[in-house]
Design an enzyme around this catalytic site. Structure first.
Site, PDB file in Angstrom:
ATOM      1  N   HIS A  79       0.842  -1.200   0.000  1.00 12.18           N
ATOM      2  CA  HIS A  79       0.000   0.000   0.000  1.00 12.18           C
ATOM      3  C   HIS A  79       0.882   1.257   0.000  1.00 12.18           C
ATOM      4  O   HIS A  79       0.675   2.178  -0.793  1.00 12.18           O
ATOM      5  CB  HIS A  79      -0.926  -0.014   1.217  1.00 12.18           C
ATOM      6  CG  HIS A  79      -1.598   1.296   1.508  1.00 12.18           C
ATOM      7  ND1 HIS A  79      -2.605   1.806   0.729  1.00 12.18           N
ATOM      8  CD2 HIS A  79      -1.392   2.208   2.486  1.00 12.18           C
ATOM      9  CE1 HIS A  79      -2.994   2.974   1.219  1.00 12.18           C
ATOM     10  NE2 HIS A  79      -2.282   3.245   2.287  1.00 12.18           N
ATOM     11  N   ASP A 108       6.877  23.377 -25.038  1.00  7.98           N
ATOM     12  CA  ASP A 108       6.799  22.002 -24.548  1.00  7.98           C
ATOM     13  C   ASP A 108       7.847  21.868 -23.449  1.00  7.98           C
ATOM     14  O   ASP A 108       8.470  22.852 -23.064  1.00  7.98           O
ATOM     15  CB  ASP A 108       7.055  20.990 -25.689  1.00  7.98           C
ATOM     16  CG  ASP A 108       6.456  19.620 -25.380  1.00  7.98           C
ATOM     17  OD1 ASP A 108       6.716  19.097 -24.285  1.00  7.98           O
ATOM     18  OD2 ASP A 108       5.706  19.096 -26.216  1.00  7.98           O
ATOM     19  N   TRP A 144       7.579  -0.615   3.993  1.00  4.53           N
ATOM     20  CA  TRP A 144       8.098   0.020   2.777  1.00  4.53           C
ATOM     21  C   TRP A 144       9.495   0.561   2.990  1.00  4.53           C
ATOM     22  O   TRP A 144      10.205   0.830   2.040  1.00  4.53           O
ATOM     23  CB  TRP A 144       7.162   1.144   2.320  1.00  4.53           C
ATOM     24  CG  TRP A 144       7.309   2.438   3.064  1.00  4.53           C
ATOM     25  CD1 TRP A 144       6.770   2.747   4.266  1.00  4.53           C
ATOM     26  CD2 TRP A 144       8.062   3.585   2.651  1.00  4.53           C
ATOM     27  NE1 TRP A 144       7.130   4.022   4.629  1.00  4.53           N
ATOM     28  CE2 TRP A 144       7.920   4.560   3.650  1.00  4.53           C
ATOM     29  CE3 TRP A 144       8.838   3.894   1.523  1.00  4.53           C
ATOM     30  CZ2 TRP A 144       8.537   5.809   3.575  1.00  4.53           C
ATOM     31  CZ3 TRP A 144       9.447   5.144   1.465  1.00  4.53           C
ATOM     32  CH2 TRP A 144       9.286   6.081   2.479  1.00  4.53           C
ATOM     33  N   SER A 171      13.053   6.709 -13.319  1.00  6.05           N
ATOM     34  CA  SER A 171      11.944   7.436 -13.934  1.00  6.05           C
ATOM     35  C   SER A 171      11.771   8.811 -13.303  1.00  6.05           C
ATOM     36  O   SER A 171      11.669   9.826 -14.006  1.00  6.05           O
ATOM     37  CB  SER A 171      10.658   6.620 -13.791  1.00  6.05           C
ATOM     38  OG  SER A 171       9.539   7.434 -13.998  1.00  6.05           O
ATOM     39  N   SER A 172      11.768   8.862 -11.960  1.00  5.52           N
ATOM     40  CA  SER A 172      11.508  10.167 -11.344  1.00  5.52           C
ATOM     41  C   SER A 172      12.710  11.088 -11.484  1.00  5.52           C
ATOM     42  O   SER A 172      12.549  12.310 -11.575  1.00  5.52           O
ATOM     43  CB  SER A 172      11.073  10.014  -9.889  1.00  5.52           C
ATOM     44  OG  SER A 172      12.025   9.299  -9.175  1.00  5.52           O
ATOM     45  N   HIS A 255      13.443  11.328   4.405  1.00 10.44           N
ATOM     46  CA  HIS A 255      12.818  12.549   4.890  1.00 10.44           C
ATOM     47  C   HIS A 255      12.640  13.597   3.797  1.00 10.44           C
ATOM     48  O   HIS A 255      11.544  14.135   3.655  1.00 10.44           O
ATOM     49  CB  HIS A 255      13.464  13.135   6.135  1.00 10.44           C
ATOM     50  CG  HIS A 255      12.521  14.100   6.757  1.00 10.44           C
ATOM     51  ND1 HIS A 255      11.403  13.688   7.437  1.00 10.44           N
ATOM     52  CD2 HIS A 255      12.420  15.437   6.667  1.00 10.44           C
ATOM     53  CE1 HIS A 255      10.681  14.732   7.759  1.00 10.44           C
ATOM     54  NE2 HIS A 255      11.273  15.812   7.294  1.00 10.44           N
ATOM     55  N   GLU A 257      12.128  12.890   0.885  1.00 10.62           N
ATOM     56  CA  GLU A 257      11.057  12.304   0.080  1.00 10.62           C
ATOM     57  C   GLU A 257       9.675  12.769   0.551  1.00 10.62           C
ATOM     58  O   GLU A 257       8.815  13.081  -0.262  1.00 10.62           O
ATOM     59  CB  GLU A 257      11.136  10.763   0.134  1.00 10.62           C
ATOM     60  CG  GLU A 257       9.937  10.028  -0.437  1.00 10.62           C
ATOM     61  CD  GLU A 257       9.817  10.128  -1.948  1.00 10.62           C
ATOM     62  OE1 GLU A 257      10.793  10.554  -2.596  1.00 10.62           O
ATOM     63  OE2 GLU A 257       8.757   9.794  -2.473  1.00 10.62           O
ATOM     64  N   TYR A 259       8.879  15.505   1.746  1.00 12.62           N
ATOM     65  CA  TYR A 259       8.647  16.875   1.273  1.00 12.62           C
ATOM     66  C   TYR A 259       8.508  16.918  -0.239  1.00 12.62           C
ATOM     67  O   TYR A 259       7.841  17.810  -0.772  1.00 12.62           O
ATOM     68  CB  TYR A 259       9.725  17.817   1.799  1.00 12.62           C
ATOM     69  CG  TYR A 259       9.443  18.140   3.238  1.00 12.62           C
ATOM     70  CD1 TYR A 259       8.695  19.261   3.568  1.00 12.62           C
ATOM     71  CD2 TYR A 259       9.836  17.285   4.251  1.00 12.62           C
ATOM     72  CE1 TYR A 259       8.371  19.530   4.874  1.00 12.62           C
ATOM     73  CE2 TYR A 259       9.503  17.534   5.567  1.00 12.62           C
ATOM     74  CZ  TYR A 259       8.778  18.660   5.871  1.00 12.62           C
ATOM     75  OH  TYR A 259       8.439  18.908   7.160  1.00 12.62           O
ATOM     76  N   SER A 270      -1.316  27.503  -3.419  1.00 13.56           N
ATOM     77  CA  SER A 270      -0.982  28.913  -3.616  1.00 13.56           C
ATOM     78  C   SER A 270      -1.540  29.453  -4.923  1.00 13.56           C
ATOM     79  O   SER A 270      -1.597  30.668  -5.120  1.00 13.56           O
ATOM     80  CB  SER A 270       0.537  29.107  -3.601  1.00 13.56           C
ATOM     81  OG  SER A 270       1.066  28.668  -2.382  1.00 13.56           O
ATOM     82  N   HIS A 304      15.123  12.060  13.139  1.00 14.85           N
ATOM     83  CA  HIS A 304      13.911  12.000  13.959  1.00 14.85           C
ATOM     84  C   HIS A 304      13.066  10.772  13.641  1.00 14.85           C
ATOM     85  O   HIS A 304      12.108  10.503  14.345  1.00 14.85           O
ATOM     86  CB  HIS A 304      13.093  13.298  13.857  1.00 14.85           C
ATOM     87  CG  HIS A 304      12.501  13.564  12.510  1.00 14.85           C
ATOM     88  ND1 HIS A 304      12.423  14.818  11.975  1.00 14.85           N
ATOM     89  CD2 HIS A 304      11.976  12.749  11.581  1.00 14.85           C
ATOM     90  CE1 HIS A 304      11.868  14.762  10.781  1.00 14.85           C
ATOM     91  NE2 HIS A 304      11.579  13.514  10.523  1.00 14.85           N
ATOM     92  N   HIS A 305      13.421  10.042  12.562  1.00 16.01           N
ATOM     93  CA  HIS A 305      12.736   8.775  12.300  1.00 16.01           C
ATOM     94  C   HIS A 305      13.348   7.653  13.126  1.00 16.01           C
ATOM     95  O   HIS A 305      12.860   6.530  13.082  1.00 16.01           O
ATOM     96  CB  HIS A 305      12.828   8.421  10.822  1.00 16.01           C
ATOM     97  CG  HIS A 305      12.108   9.390   9.925  1.00 16.01           C
ATOM     98  ND1 HIS A 305      10.799   9.209   9.548  1.00 16.01           N
ATOM     99  CD2 HIS A 305      12.504  10.551   9.359  1.00 16.01           C
ATOM    100  CE1 HIS A 305      10.434  10.221   8.768  1.00 16.01           C
ATOM    101  NE2 HIS A 305      11.445  11.041   8.649  1.00 16.01           N
ATOM    102  N   THR A 330       7.099  26.457   7.457  1.00 15.20           N
ATOM    103  CA  THR A 330       5.783  25.901   7.150  1.00 15.20           C
ATOM    104  C   THR A 330       4.689  26.786   7.724  1.00 15.20           C
ATOM    105  O   THR A 330       3.664  27.038   7.084  1.00 15.20           O
ATOM    106  CB  THR A 330       5.657  24.470   7.716  1.00 15.20           C
ATOM    107  OG1 THR A 330       6.849  23.752   7.391  1.00 15.20           O
ATOM    108  CG2 THR A 330       4.469  23.754   7.117  1.00 15.20           C
ATOM    109  N   LYS A 333       3.968  29.708   5.578  1.00 16.22           N
ATOM    110  CA  LYS A 333       3.066  29.383   4.469  1.00 16.22           C
ATOM    111  C   LYS A 333       1.611  29.378   4.930  1.00 16.22           C
ATOM    112  O   LYS A 333       0.740  29.975   4.295  1.00 16.22           O
ATOM    113  CB  LYS A 333       3.429  28.016   3.893  1.00 16.22           C
ATOM    114  CG  LYS A 333       4.713  28.047   3.134  1.00 16.22           C
ATOM    115  CD  LYS A 333       5.044  26.699   2.584  1.00 16.22           C
ATOM    116  CE  LYS A 333       6.060  26.839   1.481  1.00 16.22           C
ATOM    117  NZ  LYS A 333       5.544  27.584   0.332  1.00 16.22           N
ATOM    118  N   ARG A 452       1.395  -0.149  14.992  1.00 19.55           N
ATOM    119  CA  ARG A 452       1.041  -0.220  13.583  1.00 19.55           C
ATOM    120  C   ARG A 452       1.538  -1.527  12.984  1.00 19.55           C
ATOM    121  O   ARG A 452       2.336  -2.233  13.593  1.00 19.55           O
ATOM    122  CB  ARG A 452       1.632   0.986  12.826  1.00 19.55           C
ATOM    123  CG  ARG A 452       3.131   1.036  12.855  1.00 19.55           C
ATOM    124  CD  ARG A 452       3.672   2.359  12.353  1.00 19.55           C
ATOM    125  NE  ARG A 452       3.714   2.428  10.895  1.00 19.55           N
ATOM    126  CZ  ARG A 452       4.657   3.072  10.198  1.00 19.55           C
ATOM    127  NH1 ARG A 452       5.636   3.704  10.825  1.00 19.55           N
ATOM    128  NH2 ARG A 452       4.626   3.106   8.891  1.00 19.55           N
TER     129      ARG A 452
END
Lengths: 527, 197
Positions: A79, A108, A144, A171-172, A255, A257, A259, A270, A304-305, A330, A333, A452
């Site tokens: 998932h 283009d 994951w 790809s990315s 991390h 990622e 963001y 915005s 922090h993870h 943040t 914003k 979890r």
């Protein structure tokens, strides 16, 4: 679906090449590729969503009720992988493809053929990844995050997982190089960096983030591969390695990622809020600097993870303070969006509703994030449903809601038709209510200690889990309505004007609706 | 903006981006030695040296003012059929004093094998102050089938250790290298999972 016929007589505005298959397989047109990316993301959203439905069905009642635990673990792992790499990232890339050229006045993307290749790697990567569901031993089930040594005990699926991650990463990376090259080199005359729409700014920074961290993930999974098959000991203590080091390398990617999954959302919101507030965005330049400082800060907070791995006090303090610093830009914003809405003449069309819900619910996720940043309490929250609630608030009501807002906002420009506003509002309210029924009780479950990634739970968690599951099923079903609204809008509907929205500003709204197959072949001049 | 054409500017951008990609791929791998060096210097993450330490200078260095509790833990990785336990589970020592403790180890499998035993120290910031002058963990340990032996570790606590550290745990994990210590996918275990209904 954006094919236009009305200007086929004009020699300078070719339509798409003939032939359905060749058009979509070989297209180098940024609008076609944007459509492909978005359709692919929508399909993966339902694949990942089906897995979430299995998870919530199993957790509907305590006890091992429906699926076997090993399959449940496969579902939680897959998932996440499908939603992150299949739904959210391609969704944002699709929006970037469609919108960035028309927002900066480019004909283009800078590298159209790379664009085609980057997209078609995605289905290839997902064939590898999803095929593992049918293999002996099943698909990845160790989370994951792919922590060794657990992930090394995976069966035949292991090399498929690694190569799928490689392909999706390539790809990315190619998609991001293309986007960055387009933004830096193809802007229309007069479109200076500080005049760019914030969606373009957000993607410029996201592009750099992807280019910087995706190769690190590729390196980490390559080390897993050589540990498994070529006798290296990067993460094996027996050979002098350290499994904790994997977590450092992984979260150095992981991390930034998260963001990568949210910065484009900031850009979308915005764009939408000023339109329906009929005011310019409050604090444009502070938005740009806030995004840039977030992009810097997120490279130094990965620890922090890992508060619970046994980090020394000084490490915990550093990562805790650095993480809490992220809340400052943040917050800039969030307050800018609120100040934009302040005393504006607001209307509440579906994209605006999703954008307001984004601001509100993303803040909920941000606040639980600040709680998780506190090293002393994180030891209690770690690996509980509180974490699950936190990242679903920022990813579902954050990233996914922003993509939905963007689809409603730009769909008339893409198809030339207005979507059904009444159904759109139904979709919004059903989604927003059900998503809170789904995820809000998970905060309480987590604080009460429910772990979890476990298919069963203690009896005292039964009520909240049942509520959460009901919310989950309702949220899943509501998304069928979303598909129906899109299909209906593609097929027909009220003719959209060029401007579409009364307060819309930006180059894309100067184009006819639907936007012709080729746009801005002669660059517009920006004042 | 320069006078270069859009194509050549794009080519330059792409070349720079590709350099970043290659560089960051390398950076991921560079984190491996960097991590080792960082942990070695700072003692973070309970880094433990696998080199024999020199004996403490003299008896004068012994800190008679205080004692530190040293606890011993032994674990067999993957629950292999080995006996592996410390003879003494806990020792009260003065910083600077040299002590030897023994670990009882038995290979209860019916074949010759080689083991590697990996040390770890908690709390992590005490690891730099626990010096081993002799240890079975410095080299691989061969065992014959069903062989049993007592293996020594000689150590002392550095008197420079923080006053606040009153307990240090020395933990060993035994890895059976014969199997590569990485079990293949276990069909029986998967069968157990599916029969959990």
């Amino acid at each position: 679906m954006s094919a236009t016929t009305h200007d086929a007589h004009d020699a300078h505005h070719h339509g798409p090449p003939p032939g359905y298959l060749t058009r979509w397989l070989f297209t180098t047109n940024h609008k076609d590729l944007g459509v492909l990316y978005l359709v692919f993301a929508l399909a993966m959203f339902f694949v990942g969503g089906a897995m979430a439905m299995i998870i919530r069905a199993e957790l509907f009642q305590p006890g091992l009720t429906l699926v076997d635990p090993h399959f449940f673990n496969q579902m939680t792992t897959m998932h996440a992988l499908v939603m992150i790499f299949g739904a959210v990232m391609p969704g944002f890339t699709g929006l970037a493809n469609w919108l960035i050229p028309v927002q900066i006045g480019a004909p283009d993307m800078a590298l159209p053929r790379v664009n085609n290749w980057a997209f078609w790697l995605l289905p290839a990567g997902f064939v590898l990844l999803l095929a593992t569901l049918f293999m002996p031993g099943g698909s990845p089930a160790g989370g994951w995050t792919m922590y060794p040594p657990l992930i090394l005990q995976l069966g035949d699926a292991f090399p498929f997982l690694i190569f799928a991650v490689h392909i999706l990463g390539i790809s990315s990376i190619m998609g991001s190089i293309n986007i960055v090259a387009t933004i830096l080199n193809l802007r229309a005359p007069g479109m200076t960096l500080m005049k760019m729409p914030l969606f373009v700014w957000a993607w410029l920074i996201t592009g750099f983030l992807i280019i910087a961290v995706m190769p690190v993930l590729a390196g980490a999974v390559t080390m897993l591969l050589t540990d498994q098959y070529f006798g290296t000991s990067f993460f094996s203590a027996a050979g002098g390695g350290d499994p904790v080091m994997f977590q450092h390398i992984f979260w150095f990617f992981g991390h930034p990622e998260v963001y990568i999954l949210i910065l484009p959302a900031f850009g979308i919101v915005s764009a939408i809020i000023p339109t329906f507030t009929r005011k310019p965005l409050f604090g444009y330049s502070s938005m740009v600097y806030a995004t840039a400082s977030i992009a810097f800060l997120i490279f130094i907070v990965w620890g922090h993870h890992m508060f619970s791995v046994g980090m020394p006090l000084s490490g915990q303090l550093f990562f805790m303070y650095a993480t809490m610093l992220v809340a400052v830009p943040t917050g800039v914003k969030i307050f800018n969006w609120m100040a934009t809405m302040w005393q504006g003449s607001m209307t509440f069309e579906t994209p605006m509703l999703f954008a307001i819900a984004f601001v509100l619910l993303f803040t909920v996720g941000g606040l639980s994030g600040v709680m998780l940043a506190l090293a002393p309490v994180d030891l209690q929250y770690h690996d509980t449903y509180f974490v699950v609630a936190h990242f679903h608030y920022v990813l579902v009501t954050g990233a996914i809601f922003s993509i939905m807002a963007a689809v409603y906002f730009w769909l008339p420009k893409w198809t030339g038709h207005m979507y059904d506003e009444r159904l759109g509002k139904w979709h919004f309210w059903l989604s927003t209510i059900s998503v809170n029924v789904l995820f809000f009780p998970q905060h309480f479950l987590g604080l009460a200690g429910m772990p979890r990634r476990i298919p069963d739970y203690a009896l005292q968690f039964a009520d909240f889990n049942m509520i959460s599951s009901i919310g989950g099923f309702a949220f899943g079903l509501s998304q069928l309505l979303f598909v129906w609204i899109i299909v209906k809008c593609v097929r027909g509907g009220e003719k959209a004007t060029d401007e579409v929205w009364e307060g819309a500003k930006g180059l894309e709204w100067t184009l006819p609706s639907p936007a012709p197959y080729h746009t801005f072949e002669t660059p517009p001049t920006v004042k | 903006m320069s006078d270069l054409s859009v194509e050549s500017r794009t080519r330059r951008t792409v070349a720079k981006m590709l350099l970043v990609v290659v560089g960051m791929f390398g950076f991921g791998f560079a984190m491996v030695p960097a991590y080792q060096v960082f942990c070695e210097i700072t003692g973070f993450n309970g880094f433990v040296s696998l080199q024999p330490a020199a004996n403490p200078d003299s008896a004068a260095a012994v800190d008679t003012e205080r004692t530190v509790n040293v606890e011993f833990v032994a674990t067999v990785n993957e629950s292999r059929p080995w006996v592996f336990r410390p003879e003494t589970s806990r020792l009260e020592v003065r910083p600077g004093e040299l002590h030897t403790v023994y670990f009882v180890t038995e290979n209860t499998t019916n074949r010759d094998t080689v083991s590697q035993i990996i040390p770890s120290v908690a709390p992590g910031n005490a690891s730099r102050y626990l010096h081993k002058t002799e240890c079975f963990c410095f080299t691989e340990q061969p065992f014959e089938a069903n062989q049993s032996r007592k293996m020594p570790v000689t150590f002392f606590i550095d008197p420079a250790i923080s006053e606040r550290t009153t307990t240090v745990t020395l933990s060993y994990t035994l890895f059976d290298l014969r199997d590569g210590d990485a079990p293949d996918f276990d069909e029986d275990a998967a069968g157990l999972h599916s029969s959990a209904l």
